[in-house]
Design an enzyme around this catalytic site. Structure first.
Site, PDB file in Angstrom:
ATOM      1  CE1 TYR A  29      -2.075  -2.324   3.558  1.00  0.00           C
ATOM      2  CE2 TYR A  29      -2.231  -2.334   5.794  1.00  0.00           C
ATOM      3  CZ  TYR A  29      -2.536  -1.856   4.711  1.00  0.00           C
ATOM      4  OH  TYR A  29      -3.356  -0.445   5.012  1.00  0.00           O
ATOM      5  CG  HIS A  34       5.200  -2.556  -0.237  1.00  0.00           C
ATOM      6  ND1 HIS A  34       6.583  -2.371  -0.893  1.00  0.00           N
ATOM      7  CD2 HIS A  34       4.578  -1.294   0.137  1.00  0.00           C
ATOM      8  CE1 HIS A  34       6.697  -1.216  -1.023  1.00  0.00           C
ATOM      9  NE2 HIS A  34       5.903  -0.384  -0.279  1.00  0.00           N
ATOM     10  CE1 TYR A  79      -0.499   0.737   7.123  1.00  0.00           C
ATOM     11  CE2 TYR A  79      -0.486   2.514   8.565  1.00  0.00           C
ATOM     12  CZ  TYR A  79      -1.119   1.406   8.279  1.00  0.00           C
ATOM     13  OH  TYR A  79      -2.496   0.915   8.696  1.00  0.00           O
ATOM     14  CG  ASN A  81       4.650   6.101   3.910  1.00  0.00           C
ATOM     15  OD1 ASN A  81       4.436   5.725   5.165  1.00  0.00           O
ATOM     16  ND2 ASN A  81       3.916   6.811   3.238  1.00  0.00           N
ATOM     17  CG  ASN A 127       8.057   6.172  -1.258  1.00  0.00           C
ATOM     18  OD1 ASN A 127       8.681   6.680  -1.937  1.00  0.00           O
ATOM     19  ND2 ASN A 127       6.565   5.884  -1.457  1.00  0.00           N
TER      20      ASN A 127
END
Length: 209
Positions: A29, A34, A79, A81, A127
């Site tokens: 990631y 993000h 993560y 969220n 989120n």
């Protein structure tokens, strides 16, 4: 360039002690849109010489000082969220008030590369911020938002959850990455201004363009 050795004016103290960049952990990631919050904290850590070497169940963080004040830099190990779990743990560990927590994150509704500062507010569809608001029980914490733009489908901005998820969890192409790197540099300068001069001064300076 800010001279970090200077003493800030006594009339303009800054309450921020914890800076949290949002993103997803793991090398897969690392380059995603993000993760611009992670990019910013990593860059700030190098600049200020604060090693992010402590690891709890929910966060990786480093503690140092900035102009005589304690400063903690953190990246959630959850993560995005579940970012609130990490922030809540750190707030309890260090005995902080929500207003002492500055959150840095990506914003779909800002153009790519735009940086905006807010003293408080809703989650705006992010989120991670939604999770932090729920964990702290308040929207009253400052934030630095970095625009990643919204995906476009058939010439129109898309709000489809699957399209948005693919967008935020993908790496930008080189030209866009260059814009985001410039935005991260600007976000870093905005954070230094917040620490040195306070939120109002930073908003006046960085929210103009």
């Amino acid at each position: 360039m800010v001279n970090e050795s200077q003493t800030p004016p006594a009339s303009q103290p800054c309450a921020v002690e914890l800076i949290v960049g949002l993103g997803n952990p793991g090398s897969e990631y690392a380059g995603n849109r993000h993760n611009v919050g992670f990019w910013t904290v990593n860059r700030l850590a190098r600049r200020l010489g604060i090693a992010i070497r402590h690891h709890s169940r929910t966060a990786s963080y480093g503690e140092g000082t900035y102009r005589g004040r304690r400063l903690i830099l953190a990246k959630p190990r959850t993560y995005v969220n579940r970012s609130g779990d990490a922030v809540r743990e750190l707030v309890r560990r260090y005995g902080l008030a929500p207003k002492q927590v500055l959150v840095v994150y990506d914003d779909l509704d800002l153009p790519v590369g735009r940086v905006r500062i807010r003293a408080k507010g809703g989650h705006g569809g992010n989120n991670g911020v939604k999770s932090i608001i729920a964990a702290l029980g308040t929207q009253e914490f400052p934030r630095v938002r970095i625009g990643i733009g919204r995906p476009v489908v058939n010439g129109e901005p898309s709000y489809d959850p699957e399209v948005v998820a693919r967008w935020v969890l993908s790496d930008p192409p080189p030209a866009e990455r260059a814009k985001l790197d410039e935005a991260v540099a600007r976000a870093q300068e905005a954070i230094i201004t917040i620490l040195d001069e306070g939120l109002d001064a930073a908003m006046n300076r960085f929210n103009r363009d």
